[in-house]
Design an enzyme around this catalytic site. Structure first.
Site, PDB file in Angstrom:
ATOM      1  N   HIS A 134     -14.510   1.493  20.003  1.00  9.82           N
ATOM      2  CA  HIS A 134     -15.255   1.784  20.992  1.00  9.82           C
ATOM      3  C   HIS A 134     -16.614   1.393  20.818  1.00  9.82           C
ATOM      4  CE1 HIS A 134     -12.585   4.371  23.487  1.00  9.82           C
ATOM      5  NE2 HIS A 134     -11.961   4.725  22.243  1.00  9.82           N
TER       6      HIS A 134
ATOM      7  N   ASP B  75     -11.812   7.652  17.501  1.00 17.24           N
ATOM      8  CA  ASP B  75     -10.449   7.501  18.135  1.00 17.24           C
ATOM      9  C   ASP B  75     -10.232   6.234  18.719  1.00 17.24           C
ATOM     10  OD1 ASP B  75     -12.816   7.604  19.761  1.00 17.24           O
ATOM     11  OD2 ASP B  75     -11.748   7.820  21.586  1.00 17.24           O
ATOM     12  N   GLU B  76      -8.971   5.847  18.980  1.00 11.81           N
ATOM     13  CA  GLU B  76      -8.496   4.655  19.704  1.00 11.81           C
ATOM     14  C   GLU B  76      -9.048   3.342  18.906  1.00 11.81           C
ATOM     15  OE1 GLU B  76      -7.907   6.406  24.055  1.00 11.81           O
ATOM     16  OE2 GLU B  76      -9.716   5.535  23.638  1.00 11.81           O
ATOM     17  N   ASN B  77      -8.833   3.293  17.773  1.00 15.96           N
ATOM     18  CA  ASN B  77      -9.222   2.108  17.256  1.00 15.96           C
ATOM     19  C   ASN B  77      -7.946   1.661  16.608  1.00 15.96           C
ATOM     20  OD1 ASN B  77     -10.457  -0.264  15.537  1.00 15.96           O
ATOM     21  ND2 ASN B  77     -10.204   1.049  13.709  1.00 15.96           N
TER      22      ASN B  77
END
Lengths: 684, 684
Positions: free
Chosen positions: B258, B321-323
């Site tokens: 992000h 998150d969401e890496n």
């Protein structure tokens, strides 16, 4: 200005409807406000779709680019189209070319060239202007030109040549009686730009508050503002924000009167020993600076020097109004001084003060502007007179060689209709000034005095009416059609919302709060036909102070109440339609029936909401007006004479309804009377 | 928490109506939200009139006084009473005593005591609290208690003992996908305080924007924000504003993924060479910091050190998150590093990164908080887990000894009804945690992810639904009555407007803009029964980017569409009233007839407003639903079986109407189906 061109505005619009029969019909009437100096129509239209792009030609700078960015964002907001960000190449595939010759003045002044030209064909719109400010003005016109039909959004084919009639077109915002946040100022600057106003007159000090940070004399804002003041950095932010929109910021420090808040922290400047506290009442008060003491001038030199550096504009407004000199009369030292110096009265003493002040301002490279009262024989000619007295005073000053601006007639705090503010002209047709003298009349300013406005309500007192004043100051003198003004005003009023203005949306919110429910329909019906009492009667009828909540019905109600205007207009048309009495009869009857039922519904609502008690008589009278009006419409429709005493009893009810309560009054009284009188004339 | 007391909430209210027969009737139901831990009623009431005064007792400080000042201003705003400014003496003539033991924590923390007690008799209200924050919470309760009848405004006689169930009650505002102004933050902090939320989780960085000024690395905000960032001084202003209201500010810097916007100015931190540009799309993107390079940690040490000094809170959120690690997979140096260090996969690499990050945060005296993904075996126990996965993940973390907060179920960007967000409980009744383990569950946060909100619309996505989440986090677990929640939510929603929240008033404004007129009634009728599609379907159905205008019907429409909820409820009551079918029949018929006519009226409106084209099928279907519904009501009312194929053709129409257009869908489908199915069952 070109009278013929202006007149053609209305005529050619009608033509364009006729000639365009084979094409998608262009809009029959444009919604431009202010009306441009010259406009010509042709049959083309330029489509606005997701492919719409803009390019600059000639000069470009950050201010222009930011202006175009805002333009594109507003265009996107209205059309819900995602447009390509940034600038396109200057070629035939680009729909809008903004051609600017140069940056214009670094700091906007009264001599800025604001002219622009728009030429729209089916392939391209060309906006050209000598300066960035001119281009910004043109972009606002373009946004007002945007129209739509089932084929999509478009700019109509027009050629516009435009420039302002007067170079000084201002809005005074009094941030002293009530403090107004940065947000209020910014959104109002946006709105000013939308209607081509170019001066924010920032009324920063008053008996009731000192609103600017002084680093030289911090007690001024620390003790004189309740903590509600602008930091110097915020002042700079507003000036920059205004400059971005081609708007000057003229600060006002009102002295020697109107200065109680100065004296809270600096009683030594006063003409009486003090101590002083911030004034909470509205009105005219005695405290005044002592014009006989050298340290007062030393103080002003330092303070105004600080302010002169902070505010970039050429002008600095020193107020000078409404000083009655009572403190001077009672101060033996001042009386002694006057005797010594041969100063014959308080007027002369204030003139002496102003002369000293003028020197200080000149030292700091500022031109002085002040209210009518400052005009004294010994005043040099480079002072500007701000007239609250009227065009005669302005003309008189002009003849003497003084520049002047008009505010008489533009006092928007007095809750008068836009039609009334639309009339006064700084340079009326019957002016006897020579062309050379007339040049001294620089323009005018709407004045938002803030005794009875908060950030929640101020927009509704400024807008949309100020757009009518803006038109008076920009458009040719001959643009005076009131009905067309109101038609366009309604459109512009909607558009102002996209800039964050709250003049429309806050009314419902305030009504919800008063009613404590989402079901505020009956109260809204009432508010659509009542208005706050005019001029200075509000305080007389419903006294409050500067700390009072401005959340009552009188605050939710607005000038130019929509329902009342609509009603009056329908009554006129209906009565003109006699003896047939068909035109608008169903609509009138429906409206009157709505009054009946709203009046009845308000009873229990008022019982639940004590804050509404003050308008209880209005609720009853709303029903009564509905009754009387419906009866009148019936008699007229049936061609049946009413009973003998009907006129008298009906008019008595209407008269009863004419009484103000809660500083609110019905504005449909004369229209209902017309109905009654017409019905009473029905002969069998 | 005391279950019995909580249950008594509803019971005693009913009693109070009975016992108070001789007196002005007290309000039958209170509108408190969140419901307090304990409440007892008695027959008294304390009048609120122009004489109402307040005094402090015990500790007093600037924060308390400012809180009381705001309380008095809001009280004045609602009652339109001018109250005496300042504080009264602490005696029997003063109606409100605020008794505070001490200031509480200088910087609000998760261990702040927020409890308070209110005791209202006919002569005096005593608000007592151990801390200023407790007193502030109590003042909000008092404002919710304010009631009125024809005798005036009053506080009902109650004794309230209150404290929160969870110490961490947050609202995440994503200012990165769309930037949100200071005004947005401030008014939302006001609203948070009104419903006793106490953490602003400020999501400051994202692929789509870097929103905080860094003096150490100015390229971060200069190149990563389009100029839309908060100056450090503004950050301080928000922190101070929040602290004034007993609200903590937890900043989030989301790394290592992000992070595109970081890399625009600092490509050297990335796991691929770049160059990078600010991301304009929604979604999950590849750019990630390179966790194998020492200079990345040096950079983070400096940057987070700067931020740690700027933000006072104990906690700093590092996202995490969401890496997906795609950049890592493709970078040979990173692969080589992993091999060397024995880091087996990307999860382990991120764990390594987090461990390094943790040390940096510890050095700067911050506790680390991150999303679920950061939970790795080697993580020390003083890290807080922020769970988007759910209560099970939270419980698992708690069992391992980690503090945690819940956001799963509180994703208010997904446009689900308040009733749905009202259910998830960070510590549900069936939790298997021991009391000791349960203490690790600190609370939760509503998450306002900002892909599809602007300052114009964000309030309507946060409020009023977030008040239901606030209640879940404050009130006893047993407070779960959905109907009563909605009843109170409607009242609180109105009250939030006095703080400047725009969730109600901006809808009309947006509809006016779309329709380009004040006559937006038919569109409003449509919008009252349609909602934006749920979860992540909006983008799938109606792709836009972060620069697109969010001014469409989908943006004006809101979750929990009022008309639809009312309709569903009436249908339920109407069908339960069978075979009589009288209850709400007129109201239902009127509503359905309104759909018919609104659908028809929308045609010409859409023709004038191309931005409405996307909802054209909905206009037709609105009429169809009206038709079908009215037919069903008729059959039921007459007890007449419909024709043989009526059910099928009607359900086909309803199914047709169920299709989404413009990322909007009807939310009355199942209720209309119920009507059809019930009608189809009518036997002669």
């Amino acid at each position: 200005m070109n009278i013929k061109r202006c007149v053609s505005f209305v005529v050619v619009v009608v033509c364009s409807v006729v000639v365009a029969a084979q094409e998608p019909a262009p809009t029959p009437k444009l919604n431009l406000m202010p009306v441009p100096a010259s406009i010509k129509f042709h049959r083309d239209r330029l489509a606005v779709d997701a492919n719409f792009k803009v390019a600059t030609r000639g000069h470009s700078d950050a201010r222009l680019q930011a202006g175009i960015f805002r333009f594109m964002k507003r265009l996107e907001g209205r059309t819900v189209l995602t447009l390509a960000p940034g600038f396109a190449p200057d070629d035939q595939m680009t729909q809008l070319i903004v051609q600017t010759q140069g940056p214009g003045q670094n700091i906007p002044s009264v001599s800025e060239d604001e002219s622009y030209r728009i030429d729209i064909t089916s392939r391209q719109a060309l906006l050209s202007a000598p300066t960035v400010v001119g281009a910004l003005r043109g972009l606002e016109t373009l946004l007002q030109l945007l129209d739509a039909d089932r084929n999509g959004y478009f700019f109509p084919g027009v050629q516009i040549d435009d420039k302002p009639r007067f170079p000084w077109r201002g809005l005074l915002i009094d941030v002293a009686r009530h403090f107004h946040t940065m947000e209020v100022l910014k959104r109002n600057l946006d709105a000013m730009a939308a209607v081509k106003l170019n001066v924010l007159h920032w009324h920063l000090t008053e008996d009731q508050g000192f609103r600017v940070e002084s680093k030289k004399f911090p007690k001024l804002h620390q003790l004189g503002s309740d903590g509600n003041y602008y930091r110097q950095e915020q002042i700079k932010e507003i000036i920059a924000y205004a400059r971005e929109r081609g708007i000057r910021v003229v600060p006002e420090f009102d002295i020697p009167g109107h200065s109680t808040s100065w004296l809270v922290g600096h009683p030594e400047l006063g003409s009486a020993p003090g101590p002083y506290t911030i004034e909470r009442r509205p009105g005219i008060f005695e405290p005044a600076l002592d014009p006989t003491r050298e340290d007062v001038y030393k103080f002003l030199d330092t303070f105004l020097g600080e302010m002169a550096a902070l505010f970039q504009d050429d002008y600095l407004h020193i107020g000078g109004d409404e000083n009655e000199g009572k403190q001077w009369d009672r101060n033996p030292k001042i009386q002694e001084y006057m005797k010594q110096k041969g100063i014959k009265d308080n007027h002369a003493l204030q003139a002496y003060f102003n002369t000293r002040l003028l020197k200080i301002l000149q030292k700091h490279k500022k031109k002085m502007i002040g209210w009518d009262e400052i005009l004294q024989p010994e005043l040099p000619k480079d002072v500007v007179i701000h007239s609250w007295r009227g065009t005669a005073a302005l003309a008189e000053a002009a003849k003497k060689g003084y520049d002047g601006i008009l505010s008489n007639g533009y006092y928007i705090d007095l809750i008068q209709p836009a039609s009334q503010h639309y009339v006064p002209d700084p340079l009326p047709a019957n002016s006897t000034l020579t062309p050379e003298e007339a040049k001294h009349v620089l323009g005018g300013e709407a004045t938002m005095w803030a005794e009875w406005v908060t950030p929640e309500t101020i927009d509704s007192r400024i807008w949309p009416r100020t757009a009518a004043i803006a038109e008076r100051l920009w458009s040719p003198r001959e643009v005076t059609d009131v009905d067309d003004m109101y038609r366009r005003l309604a459109v512009i009023s909607l558009q102002l919302e996209e800039l964050g203005l709250t003049h429309k949306k806050n009314q419902d919110m305030m009504l919800r709060r008063l009613v404590r429910s989402d079901d505020f329909g009956p109260l809204k019906t009432l508010v659509s036909v009542i208005e706050p009492v005019k001029e200075y009667r509000r305080y007389q009828q419903r006294p409050q102070n500067m700390l009072s909540p401005l959340t009552g019905v009188v605050d939710a109600a607005t000038p130019d109440a929509e329902g009342a205007r609509k009603f009056s207009w329908m009554v006129k048309e209906f009565l003109n339609d006699g003896p047939r009495y068909q035109l608008y009869r169903p609509e009138l009857s429906q409206m009157l029936a709505e009054w009946q039922s709203a009046g009845a519904s308000l009873g229990p609502i008022i019982d639940r909401s004590p804050s509404l008690k003050e308008i209880k008589p209005h609720a009853h009278n709303l029903s009564q007006l509905g009754d009387v009006g419906l009866e009148a419409v019936s008699y007229l429709k049936l061609g049946m004479p009413p009973p003998r005493d009907w006129r008298e009893t009906s008019l008595a009810k209407v008269e009863e309804a004419a009484k103000p309560y809660g500083a609110l009054e019905f504005v449909v009284i004369s229209s209902v009377k017309q109905l009654v009188n017409a019905a009473a004339e029905v002969k069998r």
